[in-house]
Design an enzyme around this catalytic site. Structure first.
Site, PDB file in Angstrom:
ATOM      1  N   CYS A   1       0.654  -1.406   0.102  1.00 21.26           N
ATOM      2  CA  CYS A   1       0.385   0.278   0.156  1.00 21.26           C
ATOM      3  C   CYS A   1       0.621   1.045  -0.090  1.00 21.26           C
ATOM      4  O   CYS A   1       1.294   1.495  -1.047  1.00 21.26           O
ATOM      5  CB  CYS A   1      -0.733  -0.024   1.419  1.00 21.26           C
ATOM      6  SG  CYS A   1      -2.418   0.780   0.730  1.00 21.26           S
TER       7      CYS A   1
ATOM      8  N   HIS B   1      -3.657  -6.145   1.097  1.00 21.72           N
ATOM      9  CA  HIS B   1      -2.540  -5.740   2.591  1.00 21.72           C
ATOM     10  C   HIS B   1      -2.477  -7.087   2.980  1.00 21.72           C
ATOM     11  O   HIS B   1      -3.501  -8.181   4.181  1.00 21.72           O
ATOM     12  CB  HIS B   1      -4.128  -5.291   3.662  1.00 21.72           C
ATOM     13  CG  HIS B   1      -3.552  -3.559   3.613  1.00 21.72           C
ATOM     14  ND1 HIS B   1      -1.957  -3.112   4.398  1.00 21.72           N
ATOM     15  CD2 HIS B   1      -3.921  -2.943   3.082  1.00 21.72           C
ATOM     16  CE1 HIS B   1      -1.871  -2.006   3.560  1.00 21.72           C
ATOM     17  NE2 HIS B   1      -3.027  -1.271   3.135  1.00 21.72           N
TER      18      HIS B   1
ATOM     19  N   GLU C   1      -1.366  -9.052   5.198  1.00 24.69           N
ATOM     20  CA  GLU C   1      -0.817  -9.168   6.216  1.00 24.69           C
ATOM     21  C   GLU C   1      -2.007  -9.323   7.227  1.00 24.69           C
ATOM     22  O   GLU C   1      -2.232  -9.623   8.212  1.00 24.69           O
ATOM     23  CB  GLU C   1       0.306  -8.098   6.648  1.00 24.69           C
ATOM     24  CG  GLU C   1      -0.773  -6.891   7.022  1.00 24.69           C
ATOM     25  CD  GLU C   1      -1.062  -5.470   6.282  1.00 24.69           C
ATOM     26  OE1 GLU C   1      -0.605  -4.207   5.836  1.00 24.69           O
ATOM     27  OE2 GLU C   1      -0.593  -6.182   4.145  1.00 24.69           O
TER      28      GLU C   1
END
EC number: 6.3.5.3
Length: 224
Positions: free
Chosen positions: A89, A199, A201
């Site tokens: 990002c 994302h 994660e």
């Protein structure tokens, strides 16, 4: 494999990345402050991660100030020597600003911040072709580059992920931001600098109802 996660003023996904890598993927993680310079504890088999967020408040342009931080000078040198770097990002935006990756991230085509799950398909020949569900959260995520650069990325197999539908097909209707050719992630020609707007994660733990993000780290770094 060690991961260093750079923390800038305004980073808000640094803890998310560190938690996913350490607790969900059982990797060694070292936080790195933006004012420091030392990367001597890392080698080419390790990876430096630039997390998502709003580094320096996204003043001027997203990533434009972070690009000049002391740590980024070391990251650029690390990458130029073959070390692995991943930008997520805001990290993608910083990598483009730093010149480690081509192109730029523009305002979303709908001119609104987008925060939702999207579908991705791995386009690199080395990546698996399964469709992944990964969250996005950005206002400037529309990847853009000149026609010459886009053609080179496509020809050199540097597009890592594209926004798609459940069948793995892609067109502008399936992109959350209007990105050129539905590009969600790219790498450099040397294949040691990677970046993506979604994302992974945030999708590594079953408690979150989604572990597709683990596949991203596996695809990029061959970790389990």
């Amino acid at each position: 494999m060690k991961f260093g996660v750079v923390v800038f003023p305004g980073s808000n996904c640094d803890r998310d990345v560190m938690d996913a890598l350490k607790n969900d993927l059982q990797q060694q993680v070292i936080p790195l402050w933006h004012k420091d310079r030392d990367l001597s504890m890392f080698n080419k088999q390790d990876c430096i991660v630039l997390p998502g967020g709003f580094s320096f408040g996204d003043y001027l342009r997203c990533g434009a100030i972070a690009r000049f931080s002391p740590m980024m000078q070391s990251v650029i040198e690390f990458a130029n020597k073959g070390g692995k770097v991943l930008g997520i990002c805001n990290g993608f935006q910083i990598l483009c600003e730093s010149g480690l990756l081509p192109g730029v991230l523009l305002r979303n085509s709908n001119m609104q911040f987008v925060c939702k799950n999207v579908l991705l398909i791995g386009e690199n020949k080395k990546e698996k072709k399964n469709v992944l569900k990964i969250p996005v959260a950005h206002g400037e995520g529309r990847y853009y580059a000149s026609e010459e650069v886009i053609n080179k990325l496509e020809k050199e197999d540097q597009v890592l992920y594209r926004y798609c539908n459940t069948a793995g097909l892609f067109n502008v209707d399936y992109s959350p931001n209007g990105s050129t050719n539905n590009i969600a992630g790219i790498c450099n020609k040397e294949r040691n600098v990677f970046a993506m707007m979604p994302h992974p994660e945030r999708a590594c733990n079953s408690l979150l109802g989604n572990t597709d993000g683990r596949q991203v780290f596996l695809d990029l770094f061959s970790i389990n």
